[in-house]
Design a protein around this motif. Structure first.
Motif, PDB file in Angstrom:
ATOM      1  N   ARG A  37      -4.287  -3.344   1.755  1.00 38.59           N
ATOM      2  CA  ARG A  37      -3.676  -2.467   0.747  1.00 38.59           C
ATOM      3  C   ARG A  37      -2.258  -2.915   0.415  1.00 38.59           C
ATOM      4  O   ARG A  37      -1.816  -2.809  -0.731  1.00 38.59           O
ATOM      5  CB  ARG A  37      -3.714  -1.020   1.250  1.00 38.59           C
ATOM      6  CG  ARG A  37      -5.114  -0.432   1.180  1.00 38.59           C
ATOM      7  CD  ARG A  37      -5.280   0.792   2.051  1.00 38.59           C
ATOM      8  NE  ARG A  37      -6.590   1.407   1.871  1.00 38.59           N
ATOM      9  CZ  ARG A  37      -7.717   0.937   2.402  1.00 38.59           C
ATOM     10  NH1 ARG A  37      -7.681  -0.136   3.177  1.00 38.59           N
ATOM     11  NH2 ARG A  37      -8.872   1.535   2.175  1.00 38.59           N
ATOM     12  N   PHE A  38      -1.545  -3.388   1.423  1.00 38.01           N
ATOM     13  CA  PHE A  38      -0.207  -3.948   1.227  1.00 38.01           C
ATOM     14  C   PHE A  38      -0.295  -5.123   0.239  1.00 38.01           C
ATOM     15  O   PHE A  38       0.438  -5.179  -0.754  1.00 38.01           O
ATOM     16  CB  PHE A  38       0.332  -4.412   2.580  1.00 38.01           C
ATOM     17  CG  PHE A  38       1.737  -4.935   2.589  1.00 38.01           C
ATOM     18  CD1 PHE A  38       2.770  -4.162   3.110  1.00 38.01           C
ATOM     19  CD2 PHE A  38       2.034  -6.212   2.113  1.00 38.01           C
ATOM     20  CE1 PHE A  38       4.070  -4.653   3.152  1.00 38.01           C
ATOM     21  CE2 PHE A  38       3.333  -6.706   2.146  1.00 38.01           C
ATOM     22  CZ  PHE A  38       4.342  -5.923   2.663  1.00 38.01           C
ATOM     23  N   ASP A  39      -1.194  -6.045   0.499  1.00 38.63           N
ATOM     24  CA  ASP A  39      -1.349  -7.226  -0.358  1.00 38.63           C
ATOM     25  C   ASP A  39      -1.757  -6.840  -1.777  1.00 38.63           C
ATOM     26  O   ASP A  39      -1.293  -7.442  -2.763  1.00 38.63           O
ATOM     27  CB  ASP A  39      -2.394  -8.178   0.224  1.00 38.63           C
ATOM     28  CG  ASP A  39      -1.929  -8.845   1.516  1.00 38.63           C
ATOM     29  OD1 ASP A  39      -0.719  -8.814   1.803  1.00 38.63           O
ATOM     30  OD2 ASP A  39      -2.785  -9.389   2.245  1.00 38.63           O
ATOM     31  N   VAL A  47       2.745   0.523  -6.100  1.00 39.83           N
ATOM     32  CA  VAL A  47       3.198   1.281  -4.926  1.00 39.83           C
ATOM     33  C   VAL A  47       2.015   1.523  -3.991  1.00 39.83           C
ATOM     34  O   VAL A  47       0.908   1.841  -4.442  1.00 39.83           O
ATOM     35  CB  VAL A  47       3.820   2.634  -5.339  1.00 39.83           C
ATOM     36  CG1 VAL A  47       4.283   3.413  -4.102  1.00 39.83           C
ATOM     37  CG2 VAL A  47       4.984   2.417  -6.295  1.00 39.83           C
ATOM     38  N   ALA A  48       2.245   1.365  -2.677  1.00 36.55           N
ATOM     39  CA  ALA A  48       1.233   1.688  -1.666  1.00 36.55           C
ATOM     40  C   ALA A  48       1.866   2.564  -0.598  1.00 36.55           C
ATOM     41  O   ALA A  48       3.075   2.466  -0.331  1.00 36.55           O
ATOM     42  CB  ALA A  48       0.666   0.422  -1.043  1.00 36.55           C
ATOM     43  N   LEU A  49       1.048   3.406   0.015  1.00 39.42           N
ATOM     44  CA  LEU A  49       1.505   4.304   1.077  1.00 39.42           C
ATOM     45  C   LEU A  49       0.815   3.961   2.385  1.00 39.42           C
ATOM     46  O   LEU A  49      -0.378   3.657   2.408  1.00 39.42           O
ATOM     47  CB  LEU A  49       1.197   5.763   0.734  1.00 39.42           C
ATOM     48  CG  LEU A  49       1.697   6.334  -0.589  1.00 39.42           C
ATOM     49  CD1 LEU A  49       1.295   7.804  -0.686  1.00 39.42           C
ATOM     50  CD2 LEU A  49       3.207   6.186  -0.719  1.00 39.42           C
ATOM     51  N   VAL A  50       1.578   4.036   3.466  1.00 36.96           N
ATOM     52  CA  VAL A  50       1.028   3.904   4.812  1.00 36.96           C
ATOM     53  C   VAL A  50       1.473   5.137   5.585  1.00 36.96           C
ATOM     54  O   VAL A  50       2.672   5.362   5.767  1.00 36.96           O
ATOM     55  CB  VAL A  50       1.533   2.631   5.520  1.00 36.96           C
ATOM     56  CG1 VAL A  50       0.946   2.540   6.925  1.00 36.96           C
ATOM     57  CG2 VAL A  50       1.192   1.384   4.716  1.00 36.96           C
ATOM     58  N   MET A 164       5.687   2.254   0.988  1.00 36.66           N
ATOM     59  CA  MET A 164       6.334   3.380   1.657  1.00 36.66           C
ATOM     60  C   MET A 164       5.503   3.814   2.860  1.00 36.66           C
ATOM     61  O   MET A 164       4.288   3.991   2.748  1.00 36.66           O
ATOM     62  CB  MET A 164       6.518   4.547   0.689  1.00 36.66           C
ATOM     63  CG  MET A 164       7.289   4.187  -0.574  1.00 36.66           C
ATOM     64  SD  MET A 164       7.349   5.547  -1.761  1.00 36.66           S
ATOM     65  CE  MET A 164       8.409   6.712  -0.888  1.00 36.66           C
ATOM     66  N   ALA A 165       6.163   3.981   3.991  1.00 33.74           N
ATOM     67  CA  ALA A 165       5.469   4.418   5.206  1.00 33.74           C
ATOM     68  C   ALA A 165       6.127   5.668   5.760  1.00 33.74           C
ATOM     69  O   ALA A 165       7.351   5.814   5.715  1.00 33.74           O
ATOM     70  CB  ALA A 165       5.496   3.309   6.255  1.00 33.74           C
ATOM     71  N   LYS A 189      -3.673   3.721  -0.473  1.00 30.60           N
ATOM     72  CA  LYS A 189      -3.165   4.514   0.652  1.00 30.60           C
ATOM     73  C   LYS A 189      -3.915   4.122   1.918  1.00 30.60           C
ATOM     74  O   LYS A 189      -5.136   4.004   1.911  1.00 30.60           O
ATOM     75  CB  LYS A 189      -3.342   6.014   0.401  1.00 30.60           C
ATOM     76  CG  LYS A 189      -2.533   6.584  -0.751  1.00 30.60           C
ATOM     77  CD  LYS A 189      -2.686   8.081  -0.871  1.00 30.60           C
ATOM     78  CE  LYS A 189      -4.058   8.456  -1.385  1.00 30.60           C
ATOM     79  NZ  LYS A 189      -4.190   9.918  -1.638  1.00 30.60           N
ATOM     80  N   ALA A 190      -3.172   3.934   2.992  1.00 28.40           N
ATOM     81  CA  ALA A 190      -3.773   3.658   4.300  1.00 28.40           C
ATOM     82  C   ALA A 190      -3.246   4.680   5.291  1.00 28.40           C
ATOM     83  O   ALA A 190      -2.038   4.949   5.324  1.00 28.40           O
ATOM     84  CB  ALA A 190      -3.433   2.244   4.765  1.00 28.40           C
ATOM     85  N   HIS A 191      -4.146   5.237   6.077  1.00 30.13           N
ATOM     86  CA  HIS A 191      -3.733   6.229   7.077  1.00 30.13           C
ATOM     87  C   HIS A 191      -4.135   5.734   8.464  1.00 30.13           C
ATOM     88  O   HIS A 191      -5.309   5.441   8.717  1.00 30.13           O
ATOM     89  CB  HIS A 191      -4.383   7.583   6.801  1.00 30.13           C
ATOM     90  CG  HIS A 191      -3.982   8.645   7.770  1.00 30.13           C
ATOM     91  ND1 HIS A 191      -2.690   9.135   7.856  1.00 30.13           N
ATOM     92  CD2 HIS A 191      -4.700   9.307   8.714  1.00 30.13           C
ATOM     93  CE1 HIS A 191      -2.631  10.046   8.804  1.00 30.13           C
ATOM     94  NE2 HIS A 191      -3.834  10.168   9.347  1.00 30.13           N
TER      95      HIS A 191
END
Length: 269
Positions: A37-39, A47-50, A164-165, A189-191
């Motif tokens: 997801r970062f890549d 924008v990606a969220l962790v 953003m994490a 988004k990754a959780h």
């Protein structure tokens, strides 16, 4: 506490520490999901969220993902969020860029950030990435403005992807209407969740291995106790495991049991 337990167990370095190299990080499914997801967000300039609980490995996942970007092609700016104003955040970013932070004007600071990114991406042809750790600490008025960092040439140039994490309440904050300009740019988004017992066993043995011990030191009861006591979260598991090793070495026993883990639990929160 002294480190005589290291000699007792033949450890070549402090076990279960955070100072491990990129290649020593245990590659879990969750970690690979974060990287994917970062890549993806970096490739799109989005924008990606962790997200994850405290101690679930968010910062490690960010380091893992960013560490796989080629240093000659990417410039990663990493800041740790505070509950301060947008001006403080802008200054943090400029500080990471190594440029002037002396201003109390949002417009002036934002202009400097844009100038730096334009030079890096537009002129030097190097990809830029902004990573904000502990982003769940950001105030609502800050979240309402962050999207302006990503706007270049009338929003036609995706030059600054943002990762953003933070804890899960970051998602809640982004659901507010004031945060929608930023939320609308989120593409992934990754959780991170707590690991199961099998995952915890693999984690403990992996860290013993990089500390120089090739055979398992924790018996079945100890692994279960660490898993239960940590809730499957790595940070607390590290402290329980190290404390249990110390307790077992004090008793001059070659195997760590649940009793040693329980002793370790009395020393931490």
């Amino acid at each position: 506490m002294n480190d005589s337990y290291r000699a007792f167990y033949g450890l070549t370095k402090e076990p279960f520490g955070s100072e491990i190299s990129l290649k020593e990080i245990l590659e879990t499914t969750d970690l690979k999901d974060v990287k994917n997801r970062f890549d993806y967000a970096v490739r799109l300039g989005a924008v990606a969220l962790v997200t994850g609980e405290i101690g679930s490995g968010k910062s490690t996942a960010l380091r893992y993902a960013a560490g796989h970007l080629h240093p000659s092609a990417y410039c990663v700016f990493h800041v740790v969020a505070t509950s301060g104003s947008i001006i403080e955040l802008y200054r943090q970013i400029l500080g990471e860029m190594g440029t002037d932070t002396a201003s109390f004007s949002k417009a002036v600071l934002l202009k400097r950030i844009r100038r730096e990114i334009t030079e890096i991406v537009g002129n030097k042809k190097i990809h830029a990435v902004l990573v904000i750790d502990e982003a769940s600490l950001l105030r609502m008025d800050v979240l309402a403005e962050i999207h302006t960092l990503c706007q270049f040439e009338q929003d036609s140039k995706p030059w600054l992807p943002l990762i953003m994490a933070g804890q899960l309440n970051l998602v809640d904050k982004l659901s507010y209407r004031s945060s929608m300009p930023l939320a609308s740019r989120v593409v992934a988004k990754a959780h991170l969740v707590s690991v199961n017992r099998q995952g915890m066993e693999a984690y403990l043995n992996h860290h013993l291995n990089i500390a120089g011990v090739k055979t398992p030191l924790f018996d079945e009861t100890a692994i279960t106790a660490i898993h239960q006591g940590s809730g499957g979260l790595f940070r607390k598991a590290n402290r329980l495991a190290r404390g249990a090793l110390i307790a077992a070495a004090h008793e001059q026993t070659s195997s760590v049991s649940a009793n040693h883990v329980r002793l370790a639990a009395t020393e931490i929160f």
